[in-house]
Write an enzyme that holds these catalytic residues in place. Structure first.
Site, PDB file in Angstrom:
ATOM      1  N   ASP A  27       0.866  -1.166   0.000  1.00  0.00           N
ATOM      2  CA  ASP A  27       0.000   0.000   0.000  1.00  0.00           C
ATOM      3  C   ASP A  27       0.902   1.215   0.000  1.00  0.00           C
ATOM      4  O   ASP A  27       1.644   1.472   0.960  1.00  0.00           O
ATOM      5  CB  ASP A  27      -0.937   0.030   1.200  1.00  0.00           C
ATOM      6  CG  ASP A  27      -2.004   1.098   0.986  1.00  0.00           C
ATOM      7  OD1 ASP A  27      -1.952   1.774  -0.062  1.00  0.00           O
ATOM      8  OD2 ASP A  27      -2.889   1.256   1.845  1.00  0.00           O
TER       9      ASP A  27
HETATM   10  C1  BGC Z   1      -4.727   3.498   0.129  1.00  0.00           C
HETATM   11  C2  BGC Z   1      -5.055   2.315  -0.745  1.00  0.00           C
HETATM   12  C3  BGC Z   1      -5.091   2.729  -2.191  1.00  0.00           C
HETATM   13  C4  BGC Z   1      -3.768   3.355  -2.553  1.00  0.00           C
HETATM   14  C5  BGC Z   1      -3.657   3.773  -4.003  1.00  0.00           C
HETATM   15  C6  BGC Z   1      -3.500   4.239  -0.365  1.00  0.00           C
HETATM   16  O1  BGC Z   1      -3.312   5.416   0.340  1.00  0.00           O
HETATM   17  O2  BGC Z   1      -4.548   3.067   1.459  1.00  0.00           O
HETATM   18  O3  BGC Z   1      -6.270   1.731  -0.349  1.00  0.00           O
HETATM   19  O4  BGC Z   1      -5.386   1.638  -3.005  1.00  0.00           O
HETATM   20  O5  BGC Z   1      -3.563   4.502  -1.731  1.00  0.00           O
HETATM   21  O6  BGC Z   1      -4.448   4.834  -4.301  1.00  0.00           O
END
Ligand code: BGC
Length: 742
Positions: free
Chosen positions: A288
């Site tokens: 993530d």
């Molecule tokens: C979030 C994810 C997301 C990713 C990409 C992160 O900050 O926790 O759920 O998929 O960003 O946008």
């Protein structure tokens, strides 16, 4: 083996001298998987490039890519891009990768298509409130159809995190508090996104996130520490991830949190022992965002280079945005801190996704302007969004059957509140390419409904500030009306990522607005829009009707009007408990009994001095305009063994004045276990449509698996003994039968 190596060596020489691209001929070699043939052609930098995911920026004109990233694409130093979309734009980037890099390996395009791409469905928590798995699957299918036409290959969804704490803003992105429902919804969403065949040009890779236990953040504060027992991890938080694998999910995303002292992104127990070894997952794992880098802040590594080494060794294939693999992995390899086998495995996992999507056959097959025009925001998609929005609405209160409103009368209805005409809030969090201008608000929905009612509208106040200058107008309008509809709740930014709240009541001056309206003595209907359970004891007590609508997406206002005017009889049920106040949190239906369960007459039992133990609205709760009577629960046997299945039946009668849909829920309670068991556990639900005056028999079949749990030695087992079986309209069901396993 020797032949294979020679063959590959020869091929690699051809590859270098002709600067050839990864066309079919280059990657189809007898007895060797094409991806392995390709891997053999690649330099270490190119492999690390495949393990690197960068974001595209977004400007008012659409997505853009920083020049440095463009240079990285051309140099083969990046294998995947997220946040770039639209057929034309993805095609232009793909062209760079395919035509300008040494091996021509196509890019993988990812995006957060959480509850729709351009046609926006209810937020995930709202969709879960429909308890309609086919509809939830269809919403994901449509999301994938639109996203794939806009050049996307991969969605960062579904979020399958169980969330038992409404303070946590990301509760809005999942299926709520329950593992059984969470499993079912996870499976439906994965099937919807990935369709029947990933090589079809309208299917995209799904991503089960955030692995794992992200929803157990202490105090409901986003990104906070998670410290839970292995039992809770395995019984409550992990099963939806396994359900996603069983449904065929091809990618996983690690979570930001630490789990019992070890950040999830460097957690071998999660990423290897459980995910790869126990569950045999053979897809790809992405971080993530910058969660590799964040291990430095967590404090389990000294610097980013070490963080990258730990992540790779723990099983992370792709680094999202953190550029740690990109910057340090080659050095780590030279120093012997990681092995080329580990890099090969990670790069291979990434390449396999591209292969499974068919990108080596046609890297442009998703970026199709004609399909994009035809499919994105198609009329049929909007129609479906309205149906799902209707199903997601939960009727929480309806005193004296005040709803539905008499649409054929000329009564005056004052529609008051900050959410009644806020298009952008209807989108909810993570709304991908959804446009606020597309959204139908409650105001518009009521105006377009074609009833004889006479509506007037006033904002009253904003969602989140101290301005009360609109109160006077609202008061006048309320005094003059036959009914008041109050449209209250949160704005879209108050739930989702980094949007935890310590006070989960109505923000700003909305409660004062409601109190002022109440004083008029007019019937008051509260329509809530919010991304989490709210603590609303005054509203629960004083409103005549309460309609929970979450954030319903593009067709929000139409669906709300359909319910308020009786064109749709509400059928949603809460996928999460509503507390009376934040002090009760965490509060969830499948709690333990304790050694001193509540007893009003005994002070020394488990309770509060200032609030009951019970929630405001329990898990599974939701009313209908009609009423359903549950008959006696019957079973085909009272004693069962390993090889038996046991049928539990109940007759449900529609005793009210409307045709309706009921979600019949079955819960079990294991009376005595070698470890204590929850007071209730959902083990089945069925949705039945019953015409007024008619009845239906609903039968559940339970088998040994439904009664299994981790015993005191953490062995998955069923123990002989008695089980109570409850069947009812929500988790507070009282009617039960007792059966015995021997
Ligand atoms: C979030 C994810 C997301 C990713 C990409 C992160 O900050 O926790 O759920 O998929 O960003 O946008």
């Amino acid at each position: 083996m020797k032949n294979k190596l020679i063959f590959l060596f020869v091929l690699s020489i051809i590859g270098c001298t002709t600067a050839q691209k990864t066309t079919k001929s280059a990657i189809t070699i007898k007895n060797i998987h094409p991806v392995d043939s390709l891997l053999a052609l690649m330099t270490t930098e190119e492999k690390i490039g495949q393990m690197t995911l960068f974001t595209s920026d977004w400007e008012s004109t659409g997505p853009t890519m920083r020049d440095t990233y463009k240079a990285d694409i051309r140099a083969g130093k990046v294998g995947a891009i997220f946040n770039a979309h639209t057929a034309a734009y993805t095609r232009s980037l793909q062209k760079m990768a395919v035509e300008e890099t040494r091996l021509g390996i196509p890019l993988l395009f990812g995006y957060d298509v959480i509850h729709g791409y351009r046609t926006i469905f209810p937020i995930s928590l709202g969709e879960a409130a429909s308890w309609d798995l086919a509809a939830i699957q269809q919403a994901a299918r449509i999301g994938a159809i639109e996203a794939s036409a806009a050049g996307l290959h991969w969605t960062f969804a579904p979020m399958v995190d169980i969330a038992r704490d409404p303070r946590w803003g990301r509760i809005s992105e999942g299926a709520g508090e329950d593992t059984y429902l969470g499993n079912a919804v996870a499976g439906a969403r994965v099937k919807g996104f990935q369709g029947a065949n990933l090589t079809d040009n309208n299917t995209i890779l799904a991503c089960a996130k955030h692995f794992a236990a992200y929803g157990a953040a202490q105090a409901g504060r986003d990104y906070n520490t998670v410290d839970i027992s292995d039992r809770t991890l395995r019984e409550i938080y992990l099963p939806p991830f396994k359900a996603a694998i069983d449904a065929g999910v091809r990618t996983f995303m690690t979570s930001f949190n630490e789990l019992n002292g070890i950040p999830a992104t460097g957690n071998k127990y999660l990423l290897k022992d459980i995910l790869r070894d126990e569950w045999k997952f053979d897809g790809m794992v992405v971080t993530d965002y910058t969660s590799i880098n964040e291990m430095v802040e967590h404090g389990n590594v000294a610097n980013e280079k070490e963080a990258g080494e730990l992540a790779l060794k723990s099983g992370v294939d792709m680094d999202m945005q953190g550029a740690v693999y990109y910057k340090y992995l080659k050095k780590s390899l030279a120093e012997g801190k990681v092995t080329i086998q580990e890099i090969n495995q990670a790069a291979r996992n990434v390449l396999m996704m591209k292969y499974e999507l068919g990108l080596f056959d046609d890297p442009y097959k998703y970026s199709n302007v004609t399909r994009e025009k035809e499919l994105v925001f198609a009329e049929a998609h909007r129609k479906f969004a309205r149906r799902l929005a209707q199903k997601s609405i939960v009727l929480l209160k309806n005193k004296k059957g005040i709803l539905p409103l008499p649409q054929k009368s000329k009564k005056k209805v004052a529609v008051i509140g900050p959410l009644a005409d806020s298009q952008k809030d209807m989108l909810g969090s993570w709304s991908a390419s959804g446009h606020a201008e597309d959204c139908v608000t409650l105001k518009k929905g009521l105006q377009e409904a074609g009833s004889d009612l006479i509506f007037s509208f006033a904002k009253g106040c904003n969602i989140y500030d101290g301005d009360q200058s609109g109160f006077a107008e609202a008061k006048k309008m309320a005094n003059d009306a036959d009914y008041i509809i109050l449209s209250l709740g949160e704005n879209r930014g108050m739930s989702g990522e980094a949007a935890s709240r310590s006070n989960i009541g109505l923000p700003g001056h909305q409660l004062e607005l409601a109190k002022m309206c109440k004083k008029t003595g007019k019937p008051m209907i509260v329509v809530l829009s919010n991304g989490r359970p709210l603590a609303i004891p005054w509203i629960a007590e004083n409103a005549d009707a309460i309609v929970e609508t979450w954030f319903l997406g593009t067709e929000a206002g139409h669906a709300m009007a359909d319910v308020l005017l009786g064109k749709y009889n509400p059928s949603g049920k809460l996928p999460v408990t509503f507390p009376r106040n934040v002090g009760q949190v965490p509060i969830f239906y499948n709690a333990k009994h304790t050694g001193r369960p509540f007893d009003a007459k005994n002070k020394y039992t488990s309770k509060y001095l200032d609030v009951p133990n019970t929630p405001l609205y329990p898990f599974g709760y939701g009313l209908s305009y009609t009423s359903f009577d549950y008959g006696k629960i019957t079973t085909d046997k009272r004693r069962f063994t390993q090889s038996d299945s046991i049928n539990i039946s109940v007759i449900i009668k529609n005793t009210g004045d409307y045709d309706g849909t009921e979600t019949v829920q079955l819960y079990i309670h294991d009376l005595v276990g070698s470890v204590t068991r929850p007071v209730k556990e959902l083990k089945g639900f069925q949705q039945v449509k019953i015409k007024k005056g008619a009845y239906k028999t609903v039968t559940f079949t339970l088998t040994k698996e439904d009664f299994m749990f981790y015993d005191k030695n953490m062995k998955w087992t069923i123990e002989p003994g008695k089980f109570d079986i409850y069947v009812g309209t929500n988790s507070s069901a009282k009617d039960k039968v007792t059966i015995t396993y021997f």
